[in-house]
Scaffold this motif. Structure first.
Motif, short mmCIF file in Angstrom:
data_model
loop_
_atom_site.label_atom_id
_atom_site.label_comp_id
_atom_site.label_asym_id
_atom_site.label_seq_id
_atom_site.Cartn_x
_atom_site.Cartn_y
_atom_site.Cartn_z
N GLY A 30 0.81 -1.20 0.00
CA GLY A 30 0.00 0.00 0.00
C GLY A 30 0.85 1.26 0.00
O GLY A 30 1.94 1.28 0.57
N TYR A 31 0.36 2.30 -0.65
CA TYR A 31 1.08 3.58 -0.68
C TYR A 31 0.06 4.71 -0.66
O TYR A 31 -1.14 4.48 -0.84
CB TYR A 31 1.97 3.69 -1.93
CG TYR A 31 1.21 3.76 -3.24
CD1 TYR A 31 0.92 4.99 -3.83
CD2 TYR A 31 0.74 2.61 -3.88
CE1 TYR A 31 0.20 5.06 -5.02
CE2 TYR A 31 0.03 2.67 -5.06
CZ TYR A 31 -0.24 3.91 -5.63
OH TYR A 31 -0.95 3.98 -6.81
N ILE A 32 0.52 5.93 -0.43
CA ILE A 32 -0.36 7.08 -0.37
C ILE A 32 -0.42 7.75 -1.73
O ILE A 32 0.60 8.07 -2.33
CB ILE A 32 0.11 8.09 0.69
CG1 ILE A 32 0.23 7.41 2.05
CG2 ILE A 32 -0.84 9.28 0.77
CD1 ILE A 32 -1.05 6.79 2.56
N GLY A 33 -1.64 7.98 -2.22
CA GLY A 33 -1.80 8.64 -3.51
C GLY A 33 -2.63 7.80 -4.46
O GLY A 33 -3.01 6.66 -4.16
N LEU A 66 -0.35 -3.50 -5.93
CA LEU A 66 -0.26 -2.18 -5.35
C LEU A 66 -1.64 -1.56 -5.16
O LEU A 66 -2.50 -1.70 -6.04
CB LEU A 66 0.59 -1.26 -6.23
CG LEU A 66 2.07 -1.63 -6.31
CD1 LEU A 66 2.37 -2.31 -7.62
CD2 LEU A 66 2.94 -0.40 -6.14
N THR A 67 -1.83 -0.88 -4.05
CA THR A 67 -3.09 -0.19 -3.76
C THR A 67 -2.78 1.20 -3.22
O THR A 67 -2.02 1.35 -2.27
CB THR A 67 -3.92 -0.96 -2.71
OG1 THR A 67 -4.12 -2.30 -3.15
CG2 THR A 67 -5.26 -0.28 -2.50
N GLY A 68 -3.36 2.23 -3.86
CA GLY A 68 -3.19 3.59 -3.41
C GLY A 68 -4.27 3.97 -2.40
O GLY A 68 -5.42 3.53 -2.52
N GLN A 128 -4.83 3.52 5.09
CA GLN A 128 -3.88 2.47 4.74
C GLN A 128 -3.59 1.58 5.95
O GLN A 128 -3.51 0.36 5.83
CB GLN A 128 -2.57 3.05 4.22
CG GLN A 128 -1.61 1.98 3.73
CD GLN A 128 -0.24 2.52 3.45
OE1 GLN A 128 0.76 2.02 3.97
NE2 GLN A 128 -0.15 3.54 2.62
N THR A 129 -3.45 2.22 7.11
CA THR A 129 -3.16 1.46 8.33
C THR A 129 -4.27 0.46 8.64
O THR A 129 -4.01 -0.66 9.07
CB THR A 129 -2.98 2.43 9.52
OG1 THR A 129 -1.85 3.28 9.26
CG2 THR A 129 -2.74 1.67 10.80
N GLY A 139 3.04 8.20 5.82
CA GLY A 139 3.64 9.22 6.67
C GLY A 139 3.96 8.69 8.05
O GLY A 139 3.32 7.75 8.54
N ASP A 140 4.94 9.32 8.71
CA ASP A 140 5.36 8.83 10.01
C ASP A 140 4.27 8.95 11.08
O ASP A 140 4.12 8.07 11.93
CB ASP A 140 6.64 9.53 10.48
CG ASP A 140 6.53 11.06 10.47
OD1 ASP A 140 5.41 11.59 10.30
OD2 ASP A 140 7.57 11.72 10.63
#
Length: 360
Positions: free
Chosen positions: A77-80, A114-116, A123-124, A138-139
């Motif tokens: 998973g990623y952001i965007g 992959l999943t945005g 995502q968490t 992000g942290d």
């Protein structure tokens, strides 16, 4: 006497024949067991990533020398969100060019899904539920999740210079101090939430109201005047400023409020593939080395996934921001500061040692 000898001979012959039959049966059984074992070994898929018995979802590491096994499908998973369905950075470049896939195939991983996601908290949730194996986010949301009991481990911090922006509406507040008693749109639980909360505390601003909105909704609300200010980052923030919205502040002026990236993996996945952190980081570093050999092409790639120009992509995401190693002293210090702030503000449920979370 003769009849007794004949009877004894027949009895001995019978016992001998019986022993020979038992020996023959035992031999046949042993042969069947050997053949069955050979058949099982041949069907276990030792021929590489494409091998495996019918219905098996794992493949033994090929050529790794570790004997480690990995599930054939890796969920990332990623952001965007973009038409190429890849993140930026060395990870995105490596996946886009197939460099990372080639490395992972050596360990039996034949597909990367992959999943945005629109933000880190979403995502968490997918990571905790098991729909993802690992992710880059992000942290702040990564820390908040771990402090809440999420079974994750931090395996890399690939950037430590994410800049959040605080942008005011047209004909609205002109300075941070003008936000006293105003309404600010933020993505709750994101690094920009932490940036704004930290900034307002440092500036002594009180009485403000934070409302949770995703960036597209917040942008529209700012245009309508429903909120007095909003947070944003990257190219989207620069576009807003070009449209005449007010630049109130950005994190580049506050090094302690910069965001960083966090690559986290679920403990459930680590139980299946303990060598994953080493394998993934090695593949990412190989992708980074290739990226540095094709800088202009990389910025064109960023422009395509960010719907912008290579010049803006270079301004917002310079290659120099990408870390060469999984962890740096600078990045860990930033993580510590972010974690301490989140605990102090009760945004993180409990304190913990960053070193206990990191998996080096």
């Amino acid at each position: 006497m003769k009849r007794a000898m004949n009877r004894s001979y027949r009895e001995n012959a019978g016992r001998g024949s019986k022993r020979r039959r038992l020996a023959l049966i035992a031999g046949v059984v042993m042969m069947m067991l050997v053949l069955q074992a050979c058949g099982n070994q041949a069907g276990s898929g030792g021929s590489g990533p494409a091998g495996g018995s019918a219905g098996s979802d794992t493949a033994e590491a090929a050529g790794s020398g570790t004997g480690s096994q990995a599930p054939a499908v890796l969920n990332f998973g990623y952001i965007g969100s973009n038409k190429l369905n890849v993140p930026g950075g060395a990870e995105g470049w490596g996946l886009y060019k197939g460099i990372i896939q080639e490395e992972l195939k050596k360990y039996g991983i034949t597909e990367v899904k992959l999943t945005g996601f629109p933000n880190g908290p979403d995502q968490t949730e997918s990571l905790i539920s098991g729909r993802l194996d690992f992710g880059s986010l992000g942290d702040t949301p990564a820390i908040i999740a771990y402090a809440s009991g999420a079974k994750t481990r931090l395996i890399a911090q690939t950037s430590a210079h994410t800049v959040g922006y605080l942008i005011g509406k047209k004909d609205g507040p002109k300075t941070v101090q003008d936000l006293q008693g105003k309404t600010i749109a933020i993505q709750k639980g994101s690094f920009m939430h932490r940036y704004v909360a930290g900034l307002l505390k440092q500036e002594g601003v009180t009485g403000y109201k934070l409302v949770h909105m995703l960036i597209p909704d917040a942008t529209a609300a700012l245009a309508r005047g429903d909120v007095d200010a909003t947070t944003n980052n990257g190219v989207a923030a620069l576009k807003q400023l070009e449209q005449g919205y007010t630049h109130l502040d950005d994190a580049s002026a506050h090094p302690d409020l910069l965001g960083s990236s966090a690559t986290v993996v679920s403990e459930e996945y680590l139980a299946k593939f303990p060598d994953f952190p080493k394998v993934w980081n090695a593949a990412r570093e190989k992708a980074l080395a290739d990226l540095k050999q094709h800088e202009e092409e990389y910025y064109e790639f960023l422009a395509e996934i960010g719907d912008t120009t290579p010049e803006l992509a270079k301004q917002v995401n310079p290659i120099s921001d990408i870390k060469d190693t999984a962890f740096t002293g600078e990045g860990t210090k930033l993580l510590e500061g972010t974690k301490n702030f989140l605990v102090e503000e009760k945004l993180a449920k409990q304190d913990f040692n960053i070193s206990d979370w990191q998996l080096r």
